[in-house]
Design an enzyme around this catalytic site. Sequence first.
Site, mmCIF file in Angstrom:
data_model
loop_
_atom_site.group_PDB
_atom_site.id
_atom_site.type_symbol
_atom_site.label_atom_id
_atom_site.label_comp_id
_atom_site.label_asym_id
_atom_site.label_seq_id
_atom_site.Cartn_x
_atom_site.Cartn_y
_atom_site.Cartn_z
ATOM 1 C CG HIS A 50 -0.255 0.122 2.547
ATOM 2 N ND1 HIS A 50 -0.042 -0.952 3.372
ATOM 3 C CD2 HIS A 50 0.278 1.194 3.176
ATOM 4 C CE1 HIS A 50 0.578 -0.550 4.469
ATOM 5 N NE2 HIS A 50 0.799 0.744 4.376
HETATM 6 P P1 TYD Z 1 -2.209 -3.815 7.469
HETATM 7 O O1 TYD Z 1 -2.293 -2.391 7.008
HETATM 8 O O2 TYD Z 1 -2.834 -4.847 6.614
HETATM 9 O O3 TYD Z 1 -0.692 -4.201 7.727
HETATM 10 P P2 TYD Z 1 0.515 -4.273 6.678
HETATM 11 O O4 TYD Z 1 0.532 -3.011 5.931
HETATM 12 O O5 TYD Z 1 1.716 -4.448 7.521
HETATM 13 O O6 TYD Z 1 0.305 -5.464 5.803
HETATM 14 O O7 TYD Z 1 -2.810 -3.894 8.938
HETATM 15 C C1 TYD Z 1 -3.278 -5.075 9.504
HETATM 16 C C2 TYD Z 1 -4.505 -4.783 10.346
HETATM 17 O O8 TYD Z 1 -4.191 -3.938 11.442
HETATM 18 C C3 TYD Z 1 -5.586 -4.068 9.531
HETATM 19 O O9 TYD Z 1 -6.827 -4.630 9.932
HETATM 20 C C4 TYD Z 1 -5.503 -2.644 9.998
HETATM 21 C C5 TYD Z 1 -4.984 -2.769 11.412
HETATM 22 N N1 TYD Z 1 -4.144 -1.627 11.853
HETATM 23 C C6 TYD Z 1 -4.589 -0.800 12.864
HETATM 24 O O10 TYD Z 1 -5.701 -0.964 13.401
HETATM 25 N N2 TYD Z 1 -3.780 0.192 13.304
HETATM 26 C C7 TYD Z 1 -2.569 0.432 12.755
HETATM 27 O O11 TYD Z 1 -1.844 1.351 13.192
HETATM 28 C C8 TYD Z 1 -2.120 -0.418 11.687
HETATM 29 C C9 TYD Z 1 -0.784 -0.193 11.037
HETATM 30 C C10 TYD Z 1 -2.947 -1.445 11.275
#
Ligand code: TYD
Length: 136
Positions: A50
Site C-alpha cells: 500500500h
Molecule cells: P495492514 O495495514 O494490513 O498491515 P501491513 O501493511 O503491515 O500489511 O494492517 C493489519 C490490520 O491492522 C488491519 O486490519 C488494519 C490494522 N491496523 C490498525 O488498526 N492500526 C494500525 O496502526 C495499523 C498499522 C494497522
Amino acid sequence: MSLVELIDLPSLGDERGSLVAIESLINIPFEVKRVYYIFGTNKGTSRGFHAHKNLQQLAVCVAGKCRFLLDDGKTKESVWLDSPKKGLIIGNNVWREMHDFSDDCVLLVLASAIYDERDYIRDFKEFLKIVNESGR
Ligand code: TYD
C-alpha cells in the site's frame, strides 16, 4: 533523489549494551502520533502493499531483518533493514512492500498520524493513477 531515505540512529550504548533514542522533530523529521510493531511474521509472508496519501513513517528493525521494496510509480528500490541503528523514512505516495522477514524480526514503525484507513491506497493501479496524475 533516492527513494530510500535512511537515517542513522546512533547508539548511546556503553559497556552495559546499546540504547537508541528517537525524538519527534529532533532526530526524525515529524511528530510521532502512533507506534506499531510487526513481529512473529510467518515464513514466506510479505506485508504492506500500500501507499499513504498523507503520512510520514520511520521503520526500523529493532531485531532481525526484513527487506523493503519502495516504488514511487517510476522507480523501484529495495533496501534491507538489518540493524536497530538504521531507520527508513517513508513519505507520501510511496508504495511499500515488506519481504523476507527473518524469524526473529521485530519491525517497529513510528507514524505521524493515528490510524486512518481512508489514508491508504491499497490498489496498485489506483496508486499509479494518483502518482501519474500528480506528476503532471
Ligand atoms: P495492514 O495495514 O494490513 O498491515 P501491513 O501493511 O503491515 O500489511 O494492517 C493489519 C490490520 O491492522 C488491519 O486490519 C488494519 C490494522 N491496523 C490498525 O488498526 N492500526 C494500525 O496502526 C495499523 C498499522 C494497522
